[in-house]
Each structure stands twice: as C-alpha cells, then as structure tokens.
Scaffold this active site. Structure first.
Site, PDB file in Angstrom:
ATOM      1  CB  SER A 219      -0.961  -0.052   1.197  1.00 21.12           C
ATOM      2  OG  SER A 219      -1.927   0.942   1.126  1.00 21.12           O
TER       3      SER A 219
ATOM      4  CG  ASP B 219      -3.284  -3.826  -3.986  1.00 18.67           C
ATOM      5  OD1 ASP B 219      -3.257  -3.669  -5.223  1.00 18.67           O
ATOM      6  OD2 ASP B 219      -4.351  -3.917  -3.351  1.00 18.67           O
TER       7      ASP B 219
ATOM      8  CG  HIS C  54      -5.403  -2.322  -0.309  1.00 17.19           C
ATOM      9  ND1 HIS C  54      -4.409  -2.189  -1.256  1.00 17.19           N
ATOM     10  CD2 HIS C  54      -5.059  -1.481   0.709  1.00 17.19           C
ATOM     11  CE1 HIS C  54      -3.513  -1.305  -0.848  1.00 17.19           C
ATOM     12  NE2 HIS C  54      -3.878  -0.882   0.348  1.00 17.19           N
TER      13      HIS C  54
END
Length: 333
Positions: free
Chosen positions: A153, A182, A259
């Site tokens: 992230s 991600d 996610h």
C-alpha cells in the site's frame, strides 16, 4: 550395491530435497522464529568482546530461519496506519523459504506526506550493515549483497520512492530487487499524496535494470460500502506502478481478493479489527496471503538465487499450487 553408488544416490536425494524449486505457495523447509529488535529488545547478543551496535532507528519485527546459514534479506514496509505485526504470517511464510524478513514500524500516526517514511527507511537500510548481524541468532548470517525492498500500500509507494532515489534520500546498500504489494500513491489521479511518485509516463521509472514485482488485488479498486472509498483507487494503484516500470518487471493480479487480504487472519486491537472492514475483501485472507508470499518467494529465488523454475510455472499457468485465480498477468523483459 556398491558404497560409491549408495553415496551417489544419497547425494542426489539430499540435493533434490534441498532444491529451491519446492512449492513457493506452501511453507518452506526452514524452521523460523519471529524476533523484535528495538532500543532495548534485541533478542540475541554477541560475546562481550564484540562492539555493541546502536539500536535501529525504528523498532523492527524480524522473521528469520533458525538453522545455521547465510540468508538473503528482505525489508517489508507496512501500509498506512497498519502495524508491522499484522504481517507476521506473511513474513514467516517468506522466511521459511530461506530469507530474513525485516519489517520496521515506521510510525503509529501519520499525515498524508510520506517524506518522513522515505527518510526513515533509508536510515534503517543503512543500519543493516552495522547492526543487523548483532540482532540475529549467532548461527544466522545476513547476506546483504542480496537485499530486496518491498512495501504494501503506502509502504509500496515508499519503497518505490527510495529505490528511485527521487527525493534526496538513498542508501549506500544496493537494492537487488523491488516488490510492490498493491502499492498506492494517493486517493486518485490528481489526488496523489506528497511527494508524488507516479509520473504517468510509461516506462519512466529508471531503476537501472533492477527486477520489479508488482502484485495487485482484484477488489482493491472497489469501494467496500457507501462510506469508504476504494483502498487502491484507479489511477494510483498497482497498474499505474507497473506501467511506469521498465523491464524486467512482473505484474500479477489476484481475482476476488482485496487490498488487506494478505494480512494475518487475526489482527489485534482496534486497527486490527477495522482492517476487516476498511476495504472490499475476499472471503478469507489465507489464499491471498499465500499467493503474495509464494509470488514473492518465486520472484526472489529467480533473481537472487538464479532458479526461475517456480516463476516460470506461474507465468506459464502450469503451477498447480497457485491458491487464487490470477486475473491479470504481465511481464516486461
């Protein structure tokens, strides 16, 4: 049976059993331990005749094999407002295949600007050559000539920023491979968080032939409900990071997983509980966590150890152990 033939047979069996081509999506052959390394929490000490290194700039969570040997090192940067402990199962999976995995706690509370994280990561990487060896079990040696940087992230954005040396911070230690789990660069195109990493120019990331793996979540672009935005919005997510990579670069997207689905099954505390509701999620976390861990292992074994058998099987869709459906696959040579 002659003694020489018996010796040769036993040698072959040993070599086959120790081959790195074991299923990367399952636990590896190494027994592992999880250590906390901080200002006063180093779990192992060298003899008193050895100099005492300074503590790391940030508290670290370290997953390491416990068997005697020399192992490559992987750093994992956590996502926004998450704890490094939320990645314990993922770290132990990767470590069981013969890697030392280090996850710093970069902050507890942070605003939108990532400059402090970029700076702190550079400082921690510089500390590795001074202090890591003193913080591991005495029979375990880190091989810093094989060092990979990864992040999830916002941590993925931080990893790319440091590898690109874009904002005045870099490390003397060479990064051998880069992994974005991600990765996210803000709330959307035109809403990047400072400092922006994406340039929206294809192949613009000049990483000097550094191999890159970008893993995406198929559900990351979808809002979990009317109250929350997508956790990996279009325009600032894995597709955009991969698009700007030069080769060699790999891009895997897991269908029907979200996610945060690579985190531990049980994430404690208020933040841990909220992590189950912030993003659009799959039915359970284990398959995505196994997919992320196995993809990382296959990628690292290919580029750090020279055995691409697992990575090629994933690429050719001939790997029978892939725990998720791969929605998208791309490769740049």
């Amino acid at each position: 049976m002659s003694p020489s033939f018996l010796f040769f047979t036993l040698f072959l069996i040993k070599e086959m059993s120790s081959s790195s081509s074991a299923n990367s999506f399952e636990d590896g052959k190494y027994k592992t331990d999880l250590l906390t390394v901080g200002l006063s929490s180093c779990c192992w000490k060298k003899p008193s005749s050895s100099p005492t290194p300074q503590s790391p700039p940030k508290r670290l969570l370290v997953a390491t094999p416990v068997e005697e040997g020399e192992y490559p090192v992987v750093m994992l940067l956590h996502g926004y407002l998450l704890y490094n402990s939320f990645y314990s199962q993922l770290m132990l999976h990767v470590s069981s295949h013969g890697f030392i995995v280090i996850a710093p706690q970069l902050y507890s509370i942070a605003g939108p600007d990532t400059m402090d994280e970029i700076k702190s990561t550079a400082e921690i990487i510089d500390w590795l050559s001074v202090g890591l060896n003193h913080s591991l079990p005495p029979q375990v040696t880190p091989n810093l000539s094989k060092f990979a940087l990864s992040g999830h992230s916002r941590g993925g954005k931080t990893a790319f920023a440091l590898a690109l040396k874009k904002f005045g911070y870099s490390s003397d230690l060479k990064i051998s491979a880069l992994i974005g789990i991600d990765p996210v660069d803000g709330m959307g195109k035109g809403k990047q968080t400072p400092p922006p990493v994406l340039t929206y120019e294809p192949n613009s990331f000049d990483l000097d032939k550094m191999p890159v793996l970008v893993i995406g979540s198929g559900l990351g672009e979808i809002s979990p409900n009317l109250l929350f935005p997508p956790c990996a919005p279009p325009g600032v997510n894995h597709r955009d990071f991969y698009r700007e990579c030069q080769g060699p670069a790999w891009h895997f997207v897991a269908k029907d997983y979200g996610h945060l689905d690579m985190l531990d099954d049980d994430t404690e505390g208020i933040r841990g509980k909220i992590s189950h509701y912030l993003c659009k999620n799959g039915e359970e976390r284990r398959p995505m966590r196994r997919f992320v861990g196995g993809s990382i292992v296959a990628f690292l074994i290919a580029y750090l150890e020279g055995d691409d058998s697992e990575l090629v099987k994933i690429k050719d869709k001939s790997h029978e152990g892939v725990p998720v459906e791969i929605q998208e696959f791309e490769f740049k040579n």
